[in-house]
Design a protein around this motif. Structure first.
Motif, PDB file in Angstrom:
ATOM      1  N   HIS A  48       3.148  76.041 -18.861  1.00  0.00           N
ATOM      2  CA  HIS A  48       4.534  76.498 -18.871  1.00  0.00           C
ATOM      3  C   HIS A  48       4.672  77.898 -18.293  1.00  0.00           C
ATOM      4  CE1 HIS A  48       4.621  73.494 -22.366  1.00  0.00           C
ATOM      5  NE2 HIS A  48       5.095  72.909 -21.292  1.00  0.00           N
ATOM      6  N   ASP A 155       3.762  69.731 -25.303  1.00  0.00           N
ATOM      7  CA  ASP A 155       4.077  69.088 -24.032  1.00  0.00           C
ATOM      8  C   ASP A 155       2.804  68.546 -23.392  1.00  0.00           C
ATOM      9  OD1 ASP A 155       5.322  68.187 -21.769  1.00  0.00           O
ATOM     10  OD2 ASP A 155       5.837  70.173 -20.980  1.00  0.00           O
ATOM     11  N   THR A 180      17.532  69.776 -21.579  1.00  0.00           N
ATOM     12  CA  THR A 180      16.462  69.169 -20.785  1.00  0.00           C
ATOM     13  C   THR A 180      16.339  69.786 -19.399  1.00  0.00           C
ATOM     14  OG1 THR A 180      16.630  67.054 -21.963  1.00  0.00           O
ATOM     15  CG2 THR A 180      15.616  67.010 -19.782  1.00  0.00           C
ATOM     16  N   GLN A 184      13.221  72.299 -18.035  1.00  0.00           N
ATOM     17  CA  GLN A 184      12.408  71.979 -16.860  1.00  0.00           C
ATOM     18  C   GLN A 184      12.459  73.095 -15.832  1.00  0.00           C
ATOM     19  OE1 GLN A 184      10.254  69.411 -16.131  1.00  0.00           O
ATOM     20  NE2 GLN A 184       9.818  70.707 -14.368  1.00  0.00           N
ATOM     21  N   MET A 189       8.943  72.583 -18.466  1.00  0.00           N
ATOM     22  CA  MET A 189       8.642  71.818 -19.673  1.00  0.00           C
ATOM     23  C   MET A 189       9.344  70.461 -19.641  1.00  0.00           C
ATOM     24  SD  MET A 189       9.364  72.832 -23.660  1.00  0.00           S
ATOM     25  CE  MET A 189       7.966  73.980 -23.717  1.00  0.00           C
ATOM     26  N   ASN A 190       8.609  69.428 -20.056  1.00  0.00           N
ATOM     27  CA  ASN A 190       9.157  68.077 -20.190  1.00  0.00           C
ATOM     28  C   ASN A 190       9.712  67.932 -21.608  1.00  0.00           C
ATOM     29  OD1 ASN A 190       9.608  65.341 -20.531  1.00  0.00           O
ATOM     30  ND2 ASN A 190       7.742  64.702 -19.482  1.00  0.00           N
ATOM     31  N   LEU A 191      10.978  68.323 -21.800  1.00  0.00           N
ATOM     32  CA  LEU A 191      11.547  68.353 -23.139  1.00  0.00           C
ATOM     33  C   LEU A 191      11.607  66.982 -23.804  1.00  0.00           C
ATOM     34  CD1 LEU A 191      12.809  70.053 -25.394  1.00  0.00           C
ATOM     35  CD2 LEU A 191      15.038  69.671 -24.306  1.00  0.00           C
ATOM     36  N   PRO A 192      11.986  65.909 -23.109  1.00  0.00           N
ATOM     37  CA  PRO A 192      11.979  64.609 -23.792  1.00  0.00           C
ATOM     38  C   PRO A 192      10.609  64.256 -24.370  1.00  0.00           C
ATOM     39  CG  PRO A 192      13.259  64.460 -21.783  1.00  0.00           C
ATOM     40  CD  PRO A 192      12.598  65.815 -21.758  1.00  0.00           C
ATOM     41  N   ARG A 193       9.550  64.559 -23.638  1.00  0.00           N
ATOM     42  CA  ARG A 193       8.208  64.280 -24.162  1.00  0.00           C
ATOM     43  C   ARG A 193       7.905  65.160 -25.370  1.00  0.00           C
ATOM     44  NH1 ARG A 193       2.786  64.508 -20.496  1.00  0.00           N
ATOM     45  NH2 ARG A 193       3.377  66.708 -20.223  1.00  0.00           N
TER      46      ARG A 193
END
Length: 291
Positions: A48, A155, A180, A184, A189-193
């Motif tokens: 990140h 993440d 989200t 990103q 960062m892959n917030l949903p993950r």
């Protein structure tokens, strides 16, 4: 043993091997990052790019060489070699350690763990980049009855996260920007993950402690906090750590020759922090500042 330069491992290998890790600091006698007196191990490398990162030396997975002017003897000629520098002005940030080396180093503090109810916390950087090593390391500590914790942004694939989390007495899980697209673009960062992984930890009965950094211009606002609280509501978790922004990392950026993008940012006032705290407490959360 100490690994020679020829034995230092590459970033790609580091992520898949379990017998060697790259760290950049071991902090003893910490009263944060978990309960009791703790030893915190900082792993090198982070996926990140948080603008407010207080540990810029943690971001690159490579071993870096730095020069400290205050120690420099201004030798002529200067070899610019950390191994040969007579004053220590040139030095390395980062070193490689084996499981045995790290276990021996950490267990020197066992008396403090047992007397205070403390233990070991793995931090970073992002410890999930070196999850195989970290998982084996915590397995060893748990055989000695040492309390274990990790600090993570979560993440990473579940295949990295879950084996490590199951070796933890607690997982200190950072929830940052809760939009989200912004997560990103600003943090990579892959917030949903991240959110799916948090839910899976809770579903597996892992003791998860959510933490929210309060960063001016990013997370220090009611909208972001409301999103955090709404996300946490179904989990049943009722404790929350708030981490107010500070400027302690600024000298590290200068040491690395990097620009500190948050240099002009003003740390949250007591009233601003109190407002975020009250917002959470009105929703029934037990709030801790720091931690």
């Amino acid at each position: 043993m100490t690994l020679s330069a020829a034995q230092r491992i590459s970033c790609d290998v580091m992520e898949t091997r379990a017998e060697v890790a790259r760290i950049f600091n071991i902090q003893r006698y910490s009263l944060n990052d978990g309960r009791g007196i703790r030893t915190v191990i900082f792993f090198k490398g982070c996926p990140h790019r948080c603008p407010w990162c207080a540990n810029p030396e943690s971001i690159s997975p490579k071993i870096e060489t730095v020069r400290r002017e205050s120690k420099c003897l201004h030798c002529a000629p200067c070899l610019r070699d950390a191994d040969e520098c007579p004053s220590g002005a040139f030095g390395y940030i980062g070193r490689d350690v084996t499981l045995d080396e790290l276990e021996n180093e950490v267990m020197k503090d066992d008396v403090f763990f047992r007397s205070s109810g403390g233990g070991v916390t793995l931090s970073g950087g992002e410890v999930l980049l070196q999850a195989p090593f970290a998982t084996q390391f915590l397995q060893r500590l748990r055989r000695f009855g040492v309390h274990t914790a990790i600090e993570t942004a979560g993440d990473a694939p579940l295949s990295r996260l879950m084996p490590l989390a199951h070796q933890c007495d607690e997982v200190l899980f950072d929830l940052k920007i809760m939009d989200t697209a912004l997560a990103q673009s600003v943090l990579a960062m892959n917030l949903p993950r991240v959110l799916d992984n948090f839910r899976q930890l809770v579903a597996d009965g892992i003791n998860v402690i959510p933490r929210v950094p309060l960063i001016p211009g990013y997370t220090l606002n009611e909208t972001n906090m409301a999103r955090v609280l709404a996300f946490l509501l179904p989990s049943g978790i009722r404790q929350l750590h708030l981490l107010p922004f500070h400027q302690y990392g600024e000298p590290k950026y200068r040491l690395l020759g990097q620009e500190w993008g948050m240099r002009q940012a003003i740390p949250p006032t007591e009233d601003e922090v109190s407002a975020m705290r009250q917002l959470a407490e009105r929703e029934g959360y037990n709030v801790t500042l720091g931690g």
